[in-house]
Structures are given as structure tokens and as C-alpha cells.
Design an enzyme around this catalytic site. Structure first.
Site, short mmCIF file in Angstrom:
data_model
loop_
_atom_site.label_atom_id
_atom_site.label_comp_id
_atom_site.label_asym_id
_atom_site.label_seq_id
_atom_site.Cartn_x
_atom_site.Cartn_y
_atom_site.Cartn_z
N ARG A 113 -1.84 -5.16 -2.56
CA ARG A 113 -0.54 -5.42 -3.18
C ARG A 113 -0.62 -6.66 -4.07
NH1 ARG A 113 4.30 -8.44 -2.17
NH2 ARG A 113 6.22 -7.20 -2.20
N GLN A 245 9.30 -0.13 -2.98
CA GLN A 245 9.73 -1.54 -2.92
C GLN A 245 9.33 -2.37 -4.14
OE1 GLN A 245 7.88 -4.88 -1.40
NE2 GLN A 245 9.06 -4.93 0.49
#
Length: 294
Positions: A113, A245
Site C-alpha cells: 500500500r 478505501q
């Protein structure tokens, strides 16, 4: 009900995690395992690195995750969450805490991420700004009315504090307009890119592949995810929400309000800093907020 909440980027500090490492054999074992998984000594940077070194994206996100998750594990039997939530990056800490992800898989996803977000930041000059003292609807309408470039509401942190995100010039223009509309402050943040905006789409695509390839277990308690702001207990839904998200807003105010409505009375922040405890007091003063400690 006891709710555990996990901080996101910005909560890091020099020397973070050293007390855990020195006082717990389990913590020491997990930190050493993290060094092996990441392929570099993150403990060196966390324990003795400078603030600048800690700000490196490949370090910051795994460091906060490790501090949070290892503290939760060291708490042992006293750690009994009945509901969990995490702010942005903190959602991955929350998913390890409630059994959805293993420690190892959670850390790998956090590392991917961080690197994917860094890459997306380098593709487009972009930024974020904190807007204080206006209603959410005013900020949303102002962003929607900016004609040149992308600017969106990104982090609903607490009533009267909303972070916007997007192209540098569009964010600057929005700040000017919001100041004219009476914002107490509208200031650019020292971040490398437009997190939780459509500009993170390349990172979302990259992370989606890694998330899809990772095993998600059924949770031991509900997680209140950033994109949904409601109790989620289904592993497949948790997975799809986590993918969404990166380009969706963090509905933190709404998450906390939902947790309180569902019976949350004691909120415990697990990880570095006290940012979430401060936000809790602005969202709902009727519940207690404290930090986890050994």
C-alpha cells in the site's frame, strides 16, 4: 461495549516501539520477523532514526502498523475488542486485531500500500488541505464547484474538521473559496499526494491485486470500515471495502457515531500518539477515550 481504534499516517514519532521491543519477548520476535518480511531493518529507523527518515512512505505506514499491532498482541488476554475501526492505514491494523488478516499478510499489504501510494503521488502533483470551522456540506459543495482539476472531501475527521484532497491548483483554489466562505483555517498539509481521492486510482488498482490474492478470515468482531461507516462482519465485504478505501473518503466521524449508536462506550486507541483520542472528544464527549498501555 469496548471499542479499539487504530491510528493512521502522521502518528509516528522517533523512538516508537522501542519500549515494546525491550520489555516483551513476543514484541521482539514480531519486530525481527517484520525486518525479515520487509527486507530492511525497520526497527533501526523506528528506534533510532530521525523524524525525516521516519517520514519516508515505505517506513511510515509499516512503522505505525507494527507499533499498533504488536502492542495489541502484547496486551494478550486483556485485549478483548467487541468492535474495531482504524483511520485510513489504521484499518489494516484493525483487521489484524480482529482476526481477518494474519500479522504477516497485514504487514505485506501495508508495505505494498505504501509503495503503491508513493508511486501514484509521483505521477501527478497533488496535495491535501485541512479545512476547519465549516459544515461538511459547504466544503463538499465548494469542491464540486471547482471547475479545473480534481478536489474532493477526503477525511471526515470530526465535526468542523474536514480534509480535502486533489490536484495542487484545485486544492489551493478551494482553500481560497472556503476562506471567503468563513473557514477558520484552510491550510495545505505537508503530504506527498492526494490520498483518498480519484488520483489514487493507480495505487488502488495495484493494491487490489494484492488484496485479492490474500486470505481474509471471518472477523471475531465487527469492523467499522472507512468507506462504509457501519458494522461489517462479512470477510468478502471487508475485502471489497478495503480495495475501495484508497480512492474513497475516510468517514471517521460517521464511523465513531455508528459505533456509539451500536453500543460503544469505551474507546481505546492502540498505537503511537493520541490523535484519535483528541478527535473522539470532538465527536462525542459522552464516551470515554484513552490510550492502550502495557
Amino acid at each position: 461495549m469496548k471499542a479499539y481504534i487504530f491510528p493512521g499516517q502522521g502518528a509516528q514519532f522517533t523512538g516508537m516501539g522501542l519500549d515494546l521491543y525491550e520489555n516483551s519477548d513476543l514484541a521482539k520476535e514480531l519486530f525481527e520477523k517484520a525486518n525479515d518480511i520487509l527486507g530492511f531493518s525497520i526497527t533501526d529507523v523506528m528506534f533510532t532514526g530521525t523524524a525525516e527518515e521516519l517520514k519516508e512512505t515505505k517506513v511510515t505506514q509499516p512503522a505505525i502498523f507494527l507499533h499498533s499491532v504488536i502492542l495489541a498482541k502484547v496486551l494478550g488476554d486483556t485485549f478483548q475488542p467487541e468492535m474495531v475501526a482504524g483511520h485510513s492505514l489504521g484499518e489494516l491494523s484493525a483487521l489484524v486485531a480482529n482476526g481477518v488478516l494474519s500479522f504477516e499478510d497485514g504487514l505485506r499489504l501495508v508495505s505494498k500500500r505504501a509503495l503503491a501510494m508513493q508511486k501514484a503521488c509521483e505521477q501527478t502533483p497533488s496535495t491535501m488541505a485541512a479545512v476547519l470551522g465549516l459544515e461538511d456540506a459547504v466544503v463538499e459543495e465548494t469542491c464540486a464547484a471547482i471547475e479545473e482539476g480534481v478536489v474532493v472531501a477526503a477525511n471526515y475527521n470530526c465535526p468542523g474538521q474536514l480534509v480535502i484532497s486533489g490536484d495542487v491548483e484545485a486544492v489551493k483554489k478551494a482553500c481560497e473559496v472556503l476562506t471567503e466562505k468563513g473557514a477558520r483555517r484552510a491550510l495545505l498539509l505537508p503530504v506527498g499526494g492526494a490520498f483518498h481521492s480519484p488520483l489514487m486510482e493507480p495505487a488502488r488498482e495495484e493494491l487490489a491485486a494484492a488484496i485479492e490474492a490474500t486470505t481474509f478470515n471471518e472477523p471475531t468482531c465487527a469492523v467499522y470500515q472507512n468507506v462504509a461507516a457501519m458494522a461489517i462482519t462479512d470477510a468478502a465485504t471487508i475485502k471489497s471495502n478495503l480495495i475501495a478505501q484508497l480512492t474513497a473518503p475516510v468517514k471517521w466521524t460517521q464511523c465513531i457515531q455508528a459505533m456509539v449508536a451500536d453500543g460503544g462506550t469505551e474507546f481505546i486507541e492502540v498505537g503511537p500518539g493520541k490523535v484519535l483520542q483528541g478527535l473522539m472528544r470532538k465527536i462525542d464527549r459522552s464516551v470515554t477515550a484513552s490510550g492502550a498501555s502495557l
